[in-house]
Design a protein around this motif. Structure first.
Motif, PDB file in Angstrom:
ATOM      1  N   ASP A  99      49.242  61.487  38.952  1.00 11.27           N
ATOM      2  CA  ASP A  99      48.767  62.814  38.543  1.00 11.27           C
ATOM      3  C   ASP A  99      49.827  63.825  38.981  1.00 11.27           C
ATOM      4  OD1 ASP A  99      47.549  65.318  38.318  1.00 11.27           O
ATOM      5  OD2 ASP A  99      45.558  64.535  38.795  1.00 11.27           O
ATOM      6  N   ARG A 102      48.411  67.314  40.292  1.00  9.18           N
ATOM      7  CA  ARG A 102      47.838  67.269  41.637  1.00  9.18           C
ATOM      8  C   ARG A 102      48.919  67.045  42.688  1.00  9.18           C
ATOM      9  NH1 ARG A 102      42.833  63.409  43.692  1.00  9.18           N
ATOM     10  NH2 ARG A 102      42.436  64.530  45.621  1.00  9.18           N
ATOM     11  N   GLN A 103      49.926  66.235  42.357  1.00  2.00           N
ATOM     12  CA  GLN A 103      51.012  66.014  43.314  1.00  2.00           C
ATOM     13  C   GLN A 103      51.727  67.338  43.617  1.00  2.00           C
ATOM     14  OE1 GLN A 103      55.163  63.463  43.948  1.00  2.00           O
ATOM     15  NE2 GLN A 103      54.268  63.574  41.915  1.00  2.00           N
ATOM     16  N   GLU A 105      50.459  70.262  43.516  1.00  2.57           N
ATOM     17  CA  GLU A 105      49.560  71.110  44.292  1.00  2.57           C
ATOM     18  C   GLU A 105      49.492  70.691  45.758  1.00  2.57           C
ATOM     19  OE1 GLU A 105      46.429  72.110  40.626  1.00  2.57           O
ATOM     20  OE2 GLU A 105      45.927  70.619  42.146  1.00  2.57           O
ATOM     21  N   ARG A 106      49.654  69.393  46.011  1.00  2.00           N
ATOM     22  CA  ARG A 106      49.432  68.879  47.365  1.00  2.00           C
ATOM     23  C   ARG A 106      50.704  68.696  48.181  1.00  2.00           C
ATOM     24  NH1 ARG A 106      45.382  63.864  47.596  1.00  2.00           N
ATOM     25  NH2 ARG A 106      45.965  64.164  49.782  1.00  2.00           N
ATOM     26  N   TYR A 107      51.846  68.504  47.511  1.00  4.33           N
ATOM     27  CA  TYR A 107      53.059  68.155  48.237  1.00  4.33           C
ATOM     28  C   TYR A 107      54.174  69.148  47.955  1.00  4.33           C
ATOM     29  CZ  TYR A 107      50.730  63.663  48.961  1.00  4.33           C
ATOM     30  OH  TYR A 107      49.839  62.684  49.313  1.00  4.33           O
ATOM     31  N   TRP A 232      46.901  58.446  41.504  1.00  7.31           N
ATOM     32  CA  TRP A 232      47.476  58.960  42.741  1.00  7.31           C
ATOM     33  C   TRP A 232      48.128  60.287  42.470  1.00  7.31           C
ATOM     34  CZ3 TRP A 232      52.253  60.602  44.352  1.00  7.31           C
ATOM     35  CH2 TRP A 232      52.429  60.780  45.735  1.00  7.31           C
ATOM     36  N   PRO A 233      48.043  61.275  43.369  1.00  2.00           N
ATOM     37  CA  PRO A 233      47.348  61.205  44.667  1.00  2.00           C
ATOM     38  C   PRO A 233      45.848  61.510  44.496  1.00  2.00           C
ATOM     39  CG  PRO A 233      48.470  63.319  44.463  1.00  2.00           C
ATOM     40  CD  PRO A 233      48.797  62.550  43.205  1.00  2.00           C
TER      41      PRO A 233
END
Length: 233
Positions: A99, A102-103, A105-107, A232-233
């Motif tokens: 994804d 989302r990656q 957004e998170r990393y 993932w993630p």
């Protein structure tokens, strides 16, 4: 010996998907023959289907490539029968989906989606082969990133894979890139991976299409139950 056929699919800039279809050596020829027989049967009974047509999910459902001009009902029928053959002869089906939204957004540090997915899917193949006390050979659909992919595989074997459960993939003997036209196994992996993409991302399609794609997905329930599909993630 196990053969793992790995194919990719994408959903816009959101999802990058790799599917791995695992087949035992003793079942590979039978699966290839059964898929050839399906096409030969339709080619003998209709003017639309070629016996040497490539089984490619997107092309079959969108009437592209070898499936240009083939009525959707015929292409869908071939697809459905092919999926039953795959479920009969294959061992397991795995999916590793990245994804990308989302990656981001998170990393802070973004990992290359293709390299990450290949590392993860090879770990799944290695784990399955280890569970069966077997070794595997892996085949990927040819891509312009093939030279980099071969170098990464050598690094995985010497230093370990990307994940927190790093593996040197000692159960995978070979990995290389091939023309999918030459391997029914790669085409079979494409059919499964394309339908995963559809059922995951196209649930708002017209009801008739949703019913058809869900039916195709359900037809490989056996090999799905022996594998895993992960985002993932």
């Amino acid at each position: 010996m196990l053969h793992a056929f790995i194919d990719e699919s994408e959903f816009g800039a959101h999802y990058f998907i790799l599917g791995a279809l695992i087949v035992r050596d003793e079942n590979l020829e039978a699966m290839n023959h059964a898929l050839d027989e399906i096409l030969a049967e339709y080619a003998a009974s209709t003017e639309f289907v070629r016996p040497d047509a490539e089984l490619h999910g997107y092309d079959m459902m969108q009437q592209k490539g070898d499936w240009d001009g083939v009525p959707l009902r015929l292409a869908s029928s071939v697809y459905a029968r092919a999926m039953k053959v795959i479920d009969q002869y294959a061992e397991a089906f795995y999916v590793e989906c990245i994804d990308r939204v989302r990656q981001a957004e998170r990393y802070v540090r973004l990992y290359n989606h293709r390299s990450t997915a290949i590392g993860y899917i090879l770990e799944r193949v290695h784990e399955y082969a280890h569970r069966l006390n077997e070794h595997a050979v892996t085949y990927l659909d040819d891509h312009y990133t093939a030279p980099a992919g071969r170098k990464e595989f050598i690094q995985y074997k010497s230093l370990g894979t990307f994940g927190y459960r790093s593996s040197r993939l000692d159960r995978i003997d070979e990995m290389d890139f091939h023309d999918s036209r030459e391997f029914r196994g790669l085409q079979a992996a494409d059919l499964c991976t394309y339908i995963y993409n559809r059922v995951t991302n196209c649930s708002d399609a017209v009801p008739k299409a949703v019913t058809a794609q869900n039916r195709l997905w359900d037809s490989i329930a056996s090999i799905r139950s022996r594998g895993r599909c992960r985002i993932w993630p």
